[in-house]
Structure formats: structure tokens, C-alpha cells
Write a protein that holds these residues in place. Structure first.
Motif, PDB file in Angstrom:
ATOM      1  N   TYR A  69       0.869  -1.172   0.000  1.00  0.00           N
ATOM      2  CA  TYR A  69       0.000   0.000   0.000  1.00  0.00           C
ATOM      3  C   TYR A  69       0.906   1.221   0.000  1.00  0.00           C
ATOM      4  N   ILE A  70       0.736   2.082  -0.999  1.00  0.00           N
ATOM      5  CA  ILE A  70       1.591   3.260  -1.145  1.00  0.00           C
ATOM      6  C   ILE A  70       1.041   4.384  -0.266  1.00  0.00           C
ATOM      7  N   ILE A  71       1.825   4.763   0.741  1.00  0.00           N
ATOM      8  CA  ILE A  71       1.440   5.830   1.669  1.00  0.00           C
ATOM      9  C   ILE A  71       1.723   7.189   1.043  1.00  0.00           C
ATOM     10  N   SER A  72       2.910   7.345   0.457  1.00  0.00           N
ATOM     11  CA  SER A  72       3.239   8.583  -0.255  1.00  0.00           C
ATOM     12  C   SER A  72       4.351   8.325  -1.250  1.00  0.00           C
ATOM     13  N   GLY A  73       4.284   9.022  -2.375  1.00  0.00           N
ATOM     14  CA  GLY A  73       5.301   8.888  -3.401  1.00  0.00           C
ATOM     15  C   GLY A  73       4.876   7.984  -4.539  1.00  0.00           C
ATOM     16  N   GLU A  74       5.881   7.544  -5.292  1.00  0.00           N
ATOM     17  CA  GLU A  74       5.668   6.684  -6.464  1.00  0.00           C
ATOM     18  C   GLU A  74       6.534   5.434  -6.327  1.00  0.00           C
ATOM     19  N   LEU A  75       5.976   4.297  -6.700  1.00  0.00           N
ATOM     20  CA  LEU A  75       6.712   3.041  -6.709  1.00  0.00           C
ATOM     21  C   LEU A  75       6.518   2.384  -8.066  1.00  0.00           C
ATOM     22  N   VAL A  76       7.601   1.921  -8.658  1.00  0.00           N
ATOM     23  CA  VAL A  76       7.495   1.089  -9.849  1.00  0.00           C
ATOM     24  C   VAL A  76       7.918  -0.317  -9.426  1.00  0.00           C
ATOM     25  N   LEU A  77       6.957  -1.239  -9.472  1.00  0.00           N
ATOM     26  CA  LEU A  77       7.197  -2.642  -9.176  1.00  0.00           C
ATOM     27  C   LEU A  77       7.468  -3.354 -10.494  1.00  0.00           C
ATOM     28  N   THR A  78       8.610  -4.040 -10.581  1.00  0.00           N
ATOM     29  CA  THR A  78       8.894  -4.854 -11.753  1.00  0.00           C
ATOM     30  C   THR A  78       8.649  -6.297 -11.368  1.00  0.00           C
ATOM     31  N   LEU A  79       7.755  -6.936 -12.105  1.00  0.00           N
ATOM     32  CA  LEU A  79       7.315  -8.292 -11.807  1.00  0.00           C
ATOM     33  C   LEU A  79       7.056  -8.994 -13.128  1.00  0.00           C
ATOM     34  N   ASP A  80       7.633 -10.145 -13.318  1.00  0.00           N
ATOM     35  CA  ASP A  80       7.474 -10.883 -14.583  1.00  0.00           C
ATOM     36  C   ASP A  80       7.923 -10.052 -15.782  1.00  0.00           C
ATOM     37  N   GLY A  81       8.911  -9.169 -15.566  1.00  0.00           N
ATOM     38  CA  GLY A  81       9.407  -8.337 -16.645  1.00  0.00           C
ATOM     39  C   GLY A  81       8.524  -7.149 -16.993  1.00  0.00           C
ATOM     40  N   LEU A  82       7.403  -6.987 -16.289  1.00  0.00           N
ATOM     41  CA  LEU A  82       6.475  -5.886 -16.541  1.00  0.00           C
ATOM     42  C   LEU A  82       6.632  -4.817 -15.470  1.00  0.00           C
ATOM     43  N   LEU A  83       6.586  -3.548 -15.882  1.00  0.00           N
ATOM     44  CA  LEU A  83       6.637  -2.428 -14.947  1.00  0.00           C
ATOM     45  C   LEU A  83       5.217  -2.106 -14.497  1.00  0.00           C
ATOM     46  N   ARG A  84       5.030  -2.049 -13.199  1.00  0.00           N
ATOM     47  CA  ARG A  84       3.709  -1.757 -12.642  1.00  0.00           C
ATOM     48  C   ARG A  84       3.814  -0.513 -11.763  1.00  0.00           C
ATOM     49  N   PRO A  85       3.491   0.669 -12.305  1.00  0.00           N
ATOM     50  CA  PRO A  85       3.598   1.895 -11.521  1.00  0.00           C
ATOM     51  C   PRO A  85       2.459   2.010 -10.506  1.00  0.00           C
ATOM     52  N   LEU A  86       2.813   2.434  -9.293  1.00  0.00           N
ATOM     53  CA  LEU A  86       1.844   2.638  -8.215  1.00  0.00           C
ATOM     54  C   LEU A  86       2.073   4.023  -7.628  1.00  0.00           C
ATOM     55  N   VAL A  87       1.000   4.714  -7.286  1.00  0.00           N
ATOM     56  CA  VAL A  87       1.095   6.056  -6.708  1.00  0.00           C
ATOM     57  C   VAL A  87       0.374   6.076  -5.367  1.00  0.00           C
ATOM     58  N   THR A  88       0.502   7.178  -4.659  1.00  0.00           N
ATOM     59  CA  THR A  88      -0.120   7.349  -3.351  1.00  0.00           C
ATOM     60  C   THR A  88      -1.576   6.887  -3.350  1.00  0.00           C
TER      61      THR A  88
END
Length: 91
Positions: free
Chosen positions: A39-58
Motif C-alpha cells: 500500500y503506497i502511503i506517499s510517493g511513487e513506486l514502480v514494481l517490476t514483476l514478470d518483466g512488466l513495470l507496474r507503476p503505483l502512486v499514493t
């Protein structure tokens, strides 16, 4: 890690993470059958999983199988803060 509970041969962990701008964390696979929830509390996270980029934001969340390599990256200009729940399967 904030808390850890063991039951029925499994372990549940509660984490609070922070990553500075530009930082990447390469994770090793957890035991087969393990899962994570972020769970993104603040900021930006890019999760790389199975070679795919999954951007997550607050305010967003994701659940995924963590029994594979994955990567966390903070592409933003600010500190990334997120919570992480891990269900580690019995080894």
C-alpha cells in the motif's frame, strides 16, 4: 519490520518501507506459495514483476506472488513510503 506472527507453519510480516528518490531494491524470491501486499502511503513506486513495470502512486495497492524475483524502484523526486504485508509459505 514492525511485526511478525507465526501460525500453522506460515509467517505473516508487517513492514514499513522507505526508498529515497532514484533508489532500487532487488528482491530475492520468497519460498514457493508466498504472497505480498503493498500500500503506497506517499510517493511513487514502480514494481517490476514478470518483466512488466507496474507503476503505483499514493493511495494505491497491489497483491502479488513473491516467490519470484521482483524489484522496487522510486522514480520520483520525493521519499517513497509504503507498507508491505508478507505471507511467507512454509519452506
Amino acid at each position: 519490520m514492525l511485526e511478525s506472527v507465526r501460525f500453522a507453519g506460515q509467517c505473516v510480516e508487517l513492514w514499513h518501507w522507505q526508498l529515497a528518490p532514484g533508489v532500487t531494491y532487488e528482491a530475492e524470491p520468497d519460498p514457493p506459495g508466498s504472497q505480498e501486499m503493498l500500500y503506497i502511503i506517499s510517493g511513487e513506486l514502480v514494481l517490476t514483476l514478470d518483466g512488466l513495470l507496474r507503476p503505483l502512486v499514493t493511495g494505491t495497492s497491489i497483491a502479488f506472488a513473491s516467490d519470484q524475483p521482483y524489484r522496487f524502484h522510486n522514480p520520483g523526486p520525493f521519499m517513497l513510503r509504503f507498507s508491505k504485508n508478507v505471507l511467507l509459505a512454509a519452506e
